[in-house]
Scaffold this active site. Sequence first.
Site, mmCIF file in Angstrom:
data_model
loop_
_atom_site.group_PDB
_atom_site.id
_atom_site.type_symbol
_atom_site.label_atom_id
_atom_site.label_comp_id
_atom_site.label_asym_id
_atom_site.label_seq_id
_atom_site.Cartn_x
_atom_site.Cartn_y
_atom_site.Cartn_z
ATOM 1 N N ASP A 1 0.827 -1.208 0.000
ATOM 2 C CA ASP A 1 0.000 0.000 0.000
ATOM 3 C C ASP A 1 0.862 1.259 0.000
ATOM 4 O O ASP A 1 1.942 1.297 0.590
ATOM 5 C CB ASP A 1 -0.895 -0.013 1.246
ATOM 6 C CG ASP A 1 -1.835 1.159 1.305
ATOM 7 O OD1 ASP A 1 -2.721 1.255 0.430
ATOM 8 O OD2 ASP A 1 -1.687 1.993 2.215
ATOM 9 N N GLU B 1 0.809 -0.599 -5.169
ATOM 10 C CA GLU B 1 -0.149 0.480 -5.374
ATOM 11 C C GLU B 1 0.701 1.748 -5.473
ATOM 12 O O GLU B 1 1.117 2.312 -4.472
ATOM 13 C CB GLU B 1 -1.138 0.590 -4.210
ATOM 14 C CG GLU B 1 -2.227 1.605 -4.487
ATOM 15 C CD GLU B 1 -2.633 2.410 -3.259
ATOM 16 O OE1 GLU B 1 -3.698 3.036 -3.312
ATOM 17 O OE2 GLU B 1 -1.883 2.439 -2.273
#
Length: 717
Positions: A397, A450
């Site tokens: 993330d 991401e």
Amino acid sequence: MTDLHPDAVLSLIEGRHGDPFSILGPHLIHGQQVVRTFMPGASAVTLMSADAAARMELIHPAGLFAGATGVGPYRLRVDWNGTVEEAEDPYSFGALLGELDVHLLREGRHQDIGRCLGAHPMVVENVPGVRFAVWAPNARRVSVVGDYNAWDGRRHPMRLRHDAGVWELFIPRLRPGAVYKYELLDAQGHLLPMKADPVAWQAEPSPATGSVVADTARFVPPRALAGSGDLTNHPVAVYEVHARSWLRGDDDRVLGWEELGDKLIPYVKGMGFTHIEFLPVMAHPFGGSWGYQPLGQFAPQGSLGPPEHFARLVERCHDAGLGVILDWVPAHFPTDAHGLARFDGTALYEHADPREGFHQDWNTLIYNLGRVEVRNFLIGSALHWLEHYGVDALRVDAVASMLYRDYSRSHGEWVPNIHGGRENLESIAFLRELSEVIEARCPGKLLIAEESTAFPGVTRKARDGGLGFDFKWNMGWMNDTLRYMEHDPVYRRWDHGLMTFGLVYAFSEKFMLPISHDEVVHGKGSLPGKMPGDEWQRFANLRAYLGFMWTQPGKKLLFMGCEFAQLREWNHDRSLDWHLLDEPRHSGVQRMVRDLNRLYRAKPALHALDCDPAGFRWVVMDDADNSVFAWLRYGPGQSEPVLVVCNFTPVVRHGYKIGVPSGGTWQEIFNSDAGIYGGANVGNGGFAYADARPSHGFNASVALTLPPLATLIFDRA
């Protein structure tokens, strides 16, 4: 037996002594073995050896006892004013962490840190118990506390292994299931808030914040997924799930891992997805963070069941042929007092300077990846999920926030790197090290980024100068194409390039096309809610867009609920609106997604060259006036291509001429306007015939009927 300096005794009974083993346990004094134990609140302590029992002398009224015994094993029988306990003395055991462990911890190269630090049941000198170990190099004193010692930090102070800054203690007869925390005094002698164990394998269900002794010695990694490995040339269709809100039980009850698996696995399998991606399952104190502010980097969220239940869920997914991806957050962590923040009274895991260590967007702390111990902690966490839980990939993330020191910061709010630049060199080095370690230790396991910037080489191997990820979320494609779809069709001609620009850079990285949870939260509404027009047009737009997505180069990811066109914005405290499937327009979208997955997996042309420019060719990319797009997808070798045509206006177009590489019959194998999907059944009757009239650079062409707001797929009959 009283040959102790008064200052040392006072320091011990006040909980300030940093070396309890120098006072407690067995000591040879004038040729005699003397045992001391500190049991505040005990009425009597008896020293039990193999052949004798002797009552110990109270040598300080605060609860310090002493007694003589022969050399050899002994036990302590403690009378707590009528309640009697008997166990071995924690201070009779020597150092437990091996010299190699200490060396690797100091160097930041202990890749099995989850087995080294934390709480682990084990047998030492034929005595069962639990060994605790925690990194806190700047603390004056660290103790294990829990119900078994009335949360009194004076009872079980730990031994410091100075070389690594790690404290350890073996507590005999303690069993799995015990709740514990660490109590620390900082270097100035101030008592810190009790801390959860950073390397605990199990956490209490929130809102409780304690760590739990897990039965790590008996933990068996789940069976691996058959055929796992490099997925560049394989179909990857990911179903993204928030475990607590996918489906709730009666009375809005959160399903545990086992019950969730009973329902989720057959559903995802039946829908044709290849993987389930869970939003972070790591223990986190605030449910509203959806797991993106975790504290338990080694423990699944306790409210869904014990760790072995999550491991069983992974194994059941593998048995069903489904891969498991976990979202993983090495960028930042919450400021909760019971967590990592100023863990030993100093900025240990985080940067001391808020310009480097405080994330303004999320009010979180940023890991100091310049410390080898912090990098070791995070790499150990990644390996823990990949090896001990058998998950198949980690989706990392907020990579963009890690790569740049000025991420979301104004001038003067960030610290340049050693070269005066904005790149975060420590984070870049960490990500490369992470990818190399995983490649070496966990072949076949994947890393997905991401990452929303144009940072070069995200999916290039670290040894070749890249970051080493296997796939990168294509955030630009997602933003551009959704912005196009939000336009009324009459205005789409002016932003025609939003749908074609992604192919300019589509093969610069190995991409995954994500429609994730981020697109249906924070006021963004739902996927059908983004679409213009009346109800029929909104659903037709959605079906056409999903058809467009599934046929573009790149692996696929779709957030739960989008597959049946949930109408409201996602709420992490509510179940998805499964009752909508009683309505044909919603069940039609669901059926279409299932059919798209079937085609995507069955047709190599739709997946085998996702990351290779040889797998894609535009046929129609410049018809902005009609908002029509057409392209060919090629498979490996000499196989026939697949033709895809999209009409993003609500106008039926008859006789629309499109060039194709060969004449003959082209079968219409997918039509998003089919009646079974909720469409109007406009199309080509299942096939179209290509004749020898050249068009679009090909020697043959086909005249098609293009349904309104629809995607068509053809292959050679």
